[in-house]
Design a protein around this motif. Structure first.
Motif, PDB file in Angstrom:
ATOM      1  N   GLU A  18       0.857  -1.190   0.000  1.00 49.64           N
ATOM      2  CA  GLU A  18       0.000   0.000   0.000  1.00 49.64           C
ATOM      3  C   GLU A  18       0.888   1.233   0.000  1.00 49.64           C
ATOM      4  O   GLU A  18       1.844   1.323   0.785  1.00 49.64           O
ATOM      5  CB  GLU A  18      -0.927   0.020   1.217  1.00 49.64           C
ATOM      6  N   PHE A  19       0.600   2.178  -0.903  1.00 45.91           N
ATOM      7  CA  PHE A  19       1.408   3.387  -1.012  1.00 45.91           C
ATOM      8  C   PHE A  19       0.638   4.438  -1.803  1.00 45.91           C
ATOM      9  O   PHE A  19      -0.122   4.121  -2.702  1.00 45.91           O
ATOM     10  CB  PHE A  19       2.745   3.101  -1.705  1.00 45.91           C
ATOM     11  N   ARG A  20       0.791   5.683  -1.420  1.00 46.60           N
ATOM     12  CA  ARG A  20       0.250   6.837  -2.147  1.00 46.60           C
ATOM     13  C   ARG A  20      -1.173   6.619  -2.670  1.00 46.60           C
ATOM     14  O   ARG A  20      -1.460   6.828  -3.846  1.00 46.60           O
ATOM     15  CB  ARG A  20       1.192   7.227  -3.292  1.00 46.60           C
ATOM     16  N   GLY A  21      -2.032   6.170  -1.792  1.00 50.10           N
ATOM     17  CA  GLY A  21      -3.442   6.073  -2.147  1.00 50.10           C
ATOM     18  C   GLY A  21      -3.826   4.862  -2.975  1.00 50.10           C
ATOM     19  O   GLY A  21      -4.922   4.834  -3.552  1.00 50.10           O
ATOM     20  N   VAL A  22      -2.964   3.854  -3.043  1.00 47.81           N
ATOM     21  CA  VAL A  22      -3.277   2.669  -3.837  1.00 47.81           C
ATOM     22  C   VAL A  22      -2.827   1.423  -3.083  1.00 47.81           C
ATOM     23  O   VAL A  22      -1.812   1.420  -2.381  1.00 47.81           O
ATOM     24  CB  VAL A  22      -2.604   2.734  -5.233  1.00 47.81           C
ATOM     25  N   ARG A  23      -3.607   0.373  -3.190  1.00 51.87           N
ATOM     26  CA  ARG A  23      -3.225  -0.941  -2.666  1.00 51.87           C
ATOM     27  C   ARG A  23      -2.984  -1.872  -3.851  1.00 51.87           C
ATOM     28  O   ARG A  23      -3.755  -1.869  -4.820  1.00 51.87           O
ATOM     29  CB  ARG A  23      -4.319  -1.525  -1.758  1.00 51.87           C
ATOM     30  N   THR A  24      -1.929  -2.666  -3.773  1.00 52.29           N
ATOM     31  CA  THR A  24      -1.606  -3.584  -4.856  1.00 52.29           C
ATOM     32  C   THR A  24      -1.483  -5.004  -4.319  1.00 52.29           C
ATOM     33  O   THR A  24      -1.182  -5.225  -3.149  1.00 52.29           O
ATOM     34  CB  THR A  24      -0.291  -3.209  -5.562  1.00 52.29           C
ATOM     35  N   ALA A  25      -1.713  -5.954  -5.209  1.00 51.38           N
ATOM     36  CA  ALA A  25      -1.476  -7.369  -4.929  1.00 51.38           C
ATOM     37  C   ALA A  25      -0.804  -7.971  -6.144  1.00 51.38           C
ATOM     38  O   ALA A  25      -1.140  -7.627  -7.295  1.00 51.38           O
ATOM     39  CB  ALA A  25      -2.785  -8.102  -4.624  1.00 51.38           C
ATOM     40  N   GLU A  26       0.171  -8.845  -5.922  1.00 49.87           N
ATOM     41  CA  GLU A  26       0.952  -9.442  -7.003  1.00 49.87           C
ATOM     42  C   GLU A  26       0.486 -10.870  -7.241  1.00 49.87           C
ATOM     43  O   GLU A  26       0.688 -11.750  -6.396  1.00 49.87           O
ATOM     44  CB  GLU A  26       2.436  -9.373  -6.668  1.00 49.87           C
ATOM     45  N   HIS A  27      -0.143 -11.090  -8.395  1.00 54.44           N
ATOM     46  CA  HIS A  27      -0.758 -12.371  -8.733  1.00 54.44           C
ATOM     47  C   HIS A  27       0.129 -13.133  -9.729  1.00 54.44           C
ATOM     48  O   HIS A  27       0.592 -12.560 -10.729  1.00 54.44           O
ATOM     49  CB  HIS A  27      -2.123 -12.162  -9.392  1.00 54.44           C
ATOM     50  N   PHE A  28       0.313 -14.413  -9.476  1.00 51.62           N
ATOM     51  CA  PHE A  28       1.036 -15.287 -10.400  1.00 51.62           C
ATOM     52  C   PHE A  28       0.124 -16.460 -10.767  1.00 51.62           C
ATOM     53  O   PHE A  28      -0.462 -17.090  -9.887  1.00 51.62           O
ATOM     54  CB  PHE A  28       2.327 -15.809  -9.771  1.00 51.62           C
ATOM     55  N   ALA A  56       0.329 -10.740 -13.037  1.00 48.56           N
ATOM     56  CA  ALA A  56      -0.546  -9.568 -13.138  1.00 48.56           C
ATOM     57  C   ALA A  56      -0.553  -8.855 -11.790  1.00 48.56           C
ATOM     58  O   ALA A  56      -0.544  -9.498 -10.738  1.00 48.56           O
ATOM     59  CB  ALA A  56      -1.957  -9.958 -13.536  1.00 48.56           C
ATOM     60  N   ARG A  57      -0.579  -7.535 -11.835  1.00 45.94           N
ATOM     61  CA  ARG A  57      -0.622  -6.738 -10.602  1.00 45.94           C
ATOM     62  C   ARG A  57      -1.998  -6.090 -10.472  1.00 45.94           C
ATOM     63  O   ARG A  57      -2.501  -5.462 -11.405  1.00 45.94           O
ATOM     64  CB  ARG A  57       0.473  -5.674 -10.617  1.00 45.94           C
ATOM     65  N   GLU A  58      -2.596  -6.284  -9.322  1.00 51.13           N
ATOM     66  CA  GLU A  58      -3.910  -5.699  -9.015  1.00 51.13           C
ATOM     67  C   GLU A  58      -3.718  -4.329  -8.385  1.00 51.13           C
ATOM     68  O   GLU A  58      -2.886  -4.143  -7.496  1.00 51.13           O
ATOM     69  CB  GLU A  58      -4.643  -6.620  -8.052  1.00 51.13           C
ATOM     70  N   PHE A  59      -4.515  -3.362  -8.840  1.00 52.54           N
ATOM     71  CA  PHE A  59      -4.508  -2.017  -8.273  1.00 52.54           C
ATOM     72  C   PHE A  59      -5.913  -1.691  -7.762  1.00 52.54           C
ATOM     73  O   PHE A  59      -6.890  -1.842  -8.504  1.00 52.54           O
ATOM     74  CB  PHE A  59      -4.120  -0.972  -9.326  1.00 52.54           C
ATOM     75  N   VAL A  60      -5.994  -1.230  -6.539  1.00 52.52           N
ATOM     76  CA  VAL A  60      -7.263  -0.797  -5.944  1.00 52.52           C
ATOM     77  C   VAL A  60      -7.040   0.535  -5.258  1.00 52.52           C
ATOM     78  O   VAL A  60      -6.046   0.712  -4.535  1.00 52.52           O
ATOM     79  CB  VAL A  60      -7.786  -1.830  -4.918  1.00 52.52           C
ATOM     80  N   SER A  61      -7.936   1.468  -5.452  1.00 52.84           N
ATOM     81  CA  SER A  61      -7.822   2.750  -4.771  1.00 52.84           C
ATOM     82  C   SER A  61      -8.021   2.562  -3.276  1.00 52.84           C
ATOM     83  O   SER A  61      -8.945   1.858  -2.834  1.00 52.84           O
ATOM     84  CB  SER A  61      -8.865   3.731  -5.306  1.00 52.84           C
ATOM     85  N   ALA A  62      -7.153   3.206  -2.493  1.00 54.50           N
ATOM     86  CA  ALA A  62      -7.269   3.129  -1.034  1.00 54.50           C
ATOM     87  C   ALA A  62      -8.510   3.855  -0.535  1.00 54.50           C
ATOM     88  O   ALA A  62      -8.840   3.747   0.660  1.00 54.50           O
ATOM     89  CB  ALA A  62      -6.020   3.704  -0.382  1.00 54.50           C
ATOM     90  N   GLU A  63      -9.206   4.568  -1.409  1.00 59.85           N
ATOM     91  CA  GLU A  63     -10.465   5.189  -1.015  1.00 59.85           C
ATOM     92  C   GLU A  63     -11.532   4.144  -0.717  1.00 59.85           C
ATOM     93  O   GLU A  63     -12.517   4.433  -0.034  1.00 59.85           O
ATOM     94  CB  GLU A  63     -10.951   6.130  -2.122  1.00 59.85           C
ATOM     95  N   HIS A  64     -11.346   2.931  -1.251  1.00 61.79           N
ATOM     96  CA  HIS A  64     -12.278   1.834  -0.988  1.00 61.79           C
ATOM     97  C   HIS A  64     -11.781   1.023   0.195  1.00 61.79           C
ATOM     98  O   HIS A  64     -10.589   0.705   0.288  1.00 61.79           O
ATOM     99  CB  HIS A  64     -12.392   0.909  -2.205  1.00 61.79           C
ATOM    100  N   THR A  65     -12.666   0.670   1.100  1.00 59.24           N
ATOM    101  CA  THR A  65     -12.278  -0.261   2.150  1.00 59.24           C
ATOM    102  C   THR A  65     -12.000  -1.628   1.528  1.00 59.24           C
ATOM    103  O   THR A  65     -12.419  -1.907   0.399  1.00 59.24           O
ATOM    104  CB  THR A  65     -13.400  -0.416   3.190  1.00 59.24           C
ATOM    105  N   ALA A  66     -11.295  -2.478   2.256  1.00 59.28           N
ATOM    106  CA  ALA A  66     -10.994  -3.806   1.740  1.00 59.28           C
ATOM    107  C   ALA A  66     -12.271  -4.564   1.416  1.00 59.28           C
ATOM    108  O   ALA A  66     -12.350  -5.277   0.408  1.00 59.28           O
ATOM    109  CB  ALA A  66     -10.148  -4.573   2.754  1.00 59.28           C
ATOM    110  N   GLU A  67     -13.285  -4.399   2.274  1.00 57.86           N
ATOM    111  CA  GLU A  67     -14.553  -5.103   2.040  1.00 57.86           C
ATOM    112  C   GLU A  67     -15.241  -4.573   0.791  1.00 57.86           C
ATOM    113  O   GLU A  67     -15.724  -5.351  -0.045  1.00 57.86           O
ATOM    114  CB  GLU A  67     -15.473  -4.942   3.256  1.00 57.86           C
ATOM    115  N   ASP A  68     -15.273  -3.243   0.634  1.00 60.07           N
ATOM    116  CA  ASP A  68     -15.905  -2.667  -0.550  1.00 60.07           C
ATOM    117  C   ASP A  68     -15.125  -3.040  -1.813  1.00 60.07           C
ATOM    118  O   ASP A  68     -15.720  -3.329  -2.865  1.00 60.07           O
ATOM    119  CB  ASP A  68     -15.977  -1.146  -0.424  1.00 60.07           C
ATOM    120  N   ALA A  69     -13.807  -3.030  -1.712  1.00 59.67           N
ATOM    121  CA  ALA A  69     -12.980  -3.349  -2.874  1.00 59.67           C
ATOM    122  C   ALA A  69     -13.230  -4.765  -3.365  1.00 59.67           C
ATOM    123  O   ALA A  69     -13.204  -5.028  -4.573  1.00 59.67           O
ATOM    124  CB  ALA A  69     -11.505  -3.161  -2.537  1.00 59.67           C
ATOM    125  N   SER A  70     -13.485  -5.674  -2.457  1.00 59.31           N
ATOM    126  CA  SER A  70     -13.703  -7.073  -2.851  1.00 59.31           C
ATOM    127  C   SER A  70     -14.960  -7.249  -3.677  1.00 59.31           C
ATOM    128  O   SER A  70     -15.121  -8.266  -4.366  1.00 59.31           O
ATOM    129  CB  SER A  70     -13.774  -7.967  -1.606  1.00 59.31           C
TER     130      SER A  70
END
Length: 450
Positions: A18-28, A56-70
């Motif tokens: 998580e950095f600068r307003g974005v959360r990422t996940a690294e998918h293989f 593939a790298r997932e990008f989600v705005s940190a404006e969304h909670t983890a639950e909302d992002a899912s």
């Protein structure tokens, strides 16, 4: 084309950040090299299928909670190329900022690129001789990328998703609409409506003309650069100048700096590149280290060798491409290195790339075999595109030097329901200039909110 053998892709997530307003996940994901195993008789009967890794790298705005992002729907981004890895970014801006308001973004490293199983001069010899390497690379075109995407979508548990394709990514999106439209909810394409049929030659006849027109436009803006380009070209014929990697810079390789001509956001940077060209020396004027360093970054394919190896193959359909751009070049003498006033070139690939670029020299025989291949599978199903039901919107740039406007409009007319937004405000890099505005416009078009 036969349906791919459907199976589950093994899927792991190795890191979250998580950095600068974005959360990422690294998918293989582990996927088959060949989604159509019957085309590989050497594998028949042994009960195994060669696999590769796709990242593939997932990008989600940190404006969304983890639950909302899912609960957000997925948007798959297909990068330009071929051979271009997914965009590396450290914050959400442009089209990604707009998309992240309502999507989880999946930034794909198409097979052979980025953190996916590599395909370059170092890794390819693992496959064997040149014939084995060429056979391996036949599985790195749009049809295989689409089959990967469908396995990945299912592994993520996604409903039909939104796809955004830039340039070659748009070509892939057309293949997706052809062979797996059930995986798509809507498609957005920027500068990427490929011709659906015909030989590769017609692509280059159109784009050489576009590049010539763009040269004329550029030299009208910067008339002093017309003389400077000729002066550099003549200097390179008479004097050995070497790039930082050690090989000689030739006139034809220098002409590749015409890649700047493909965009509004970069074209003026060509002038600042050229103005650094010459410095005095005890032996007369020479090209400056600063200029040679910048040119090296423009003319080397070390970072994306598949661009050169597979460039013409993206147009190959049931016939050999046979170095189409090189053959068509003979019809445009103004691009010849020894023309009186040589023009700068576009994205065309020529056989001499594999003699002059150290990153490509060992792949020369592989490239020759791919250029001679006659039995390429179709990349599009025209009948299925004629009957398309997936909402599609495409930005088509009138002065695009890489994807010809007229050929693009032919394709637009062949895809049922495709909405084309034609504009002269942008060139091929429009998504880099106003990605947020272009994304919002196309999304509004497919959803009927514009």
């Amino acid at each position: 084309m036969a349906e791919p053998v459907v199976e589950q892709a093994a899927h792991t997530i190795r890191a979250h950040h998580e950095f600068r307003g974005v959360r990422t996940a690294e998918h293989f994901f582990t996927v088959p090299l060949d989604h159509w195993p019957s085309t590989r008789p050497e594998d028949a009967g042994n009960g195994t299928r060669e696999t590769i890794t796709v990242f593939a790298r997932e990008f989600v705005s940190a404006e969304h909670t983890a639950e909302d992002a899912s609960r957000l729907p997925w948007l798959l981004y297909l990068q330009g190329g071929p051979g271009g890895r997914g965009t590396r970014t450290t914050s959400l801006s442009g089209w990604m900022k707009a998309a992240a308001r309502s999507f989880r973004i999946l930034m794909l490293d198409q097979r052979g690129t980025g953190l996916s199983t590599p395909a370059d001069r170092t890794s390819l010899p693992i496959q064997g001789d040149a014939e084995a390497q060429a056979r391996y690379l036949t599985h790195f075109r749009a049809d295989s990328i689409v089959a990967d995407a469908e396995l990945i979508r299912n592994a993520l548990g996604s409903e039909p998703w939104t796809v955004l394709g830039q340039s070659f990514g748009g070509f892939c999106a057309l293949s997706y609409l052809s062979f797996a439209p059930e995986g798509l909810s809507e498609v957005l394409i920027t500068g990427g409506l490929a011709p659906l049929d015909g030989p590769a030659e017609r692509v280059y006849r159109a784009t050489f003309q576009r590049v010539a027109e763009r040269n004329a436009e550029y030299f009208a803006w910067y008339p002093e650069d017309r003389e400077l380009v000729t002066r550099i070209s003549r200097h390179l014929e008479a004097t050995q100048e070497r790039l930082p990697s050690g090989e000689r810079l030739t006139t034809e390789r220098f002409q590749m700096v015409g890649s700047f001509l493909g965009g509004n956001t970069r074209v003026d940077a060509l002038h600042t590149l050229l103005e650094d060209a010459f410095v005095p020396s005890r032996d007369g004027e020479r090209l400056s280290d600063a200029f040679l360093e910048q040119v090296h970054g423009l003319v080397s394919r070390a970072s994306n060798p598949l661009y050169a190896v597979l460039h013409e193959a993206i147009y190959g359909q049931q016939q050999a491409t046979d170095w189409a751009a090189w053959r068509v070049l003979a019809e445009f003498p103004e691009f010849q290195p020894r023309a009186e006033e040589p023009l700068l070139t576009g994205e065309m690939v020529y056989p001499w790339y594999f003699e002059q670029d150290p990153a490509l020299v060992s792949l020369r025989e592989v490239a020759e075999l791919l250029a001679a291949k006659q039995d390429w599978k179709p990349l599009y199903d025209v009948a299925r595109l004629n009957a398309n039901t997936v909402p599609v919107a495409a930005a088509v740039y009138r002065n695009d030097i890489y994807v010809d406007f007229q050929l693009s409009m032919e394709t637009a007319a062949a895809v049922r329901g495709l909405q084309a937004w034609t504009t002269a405000d942008f060139h091929h890099d429009g998504i880099g200039e106003d990605g947020e505005g272009i994304f919002n416009r196309l999304l509004g078009m497919v959803r009927g909110t514009n």
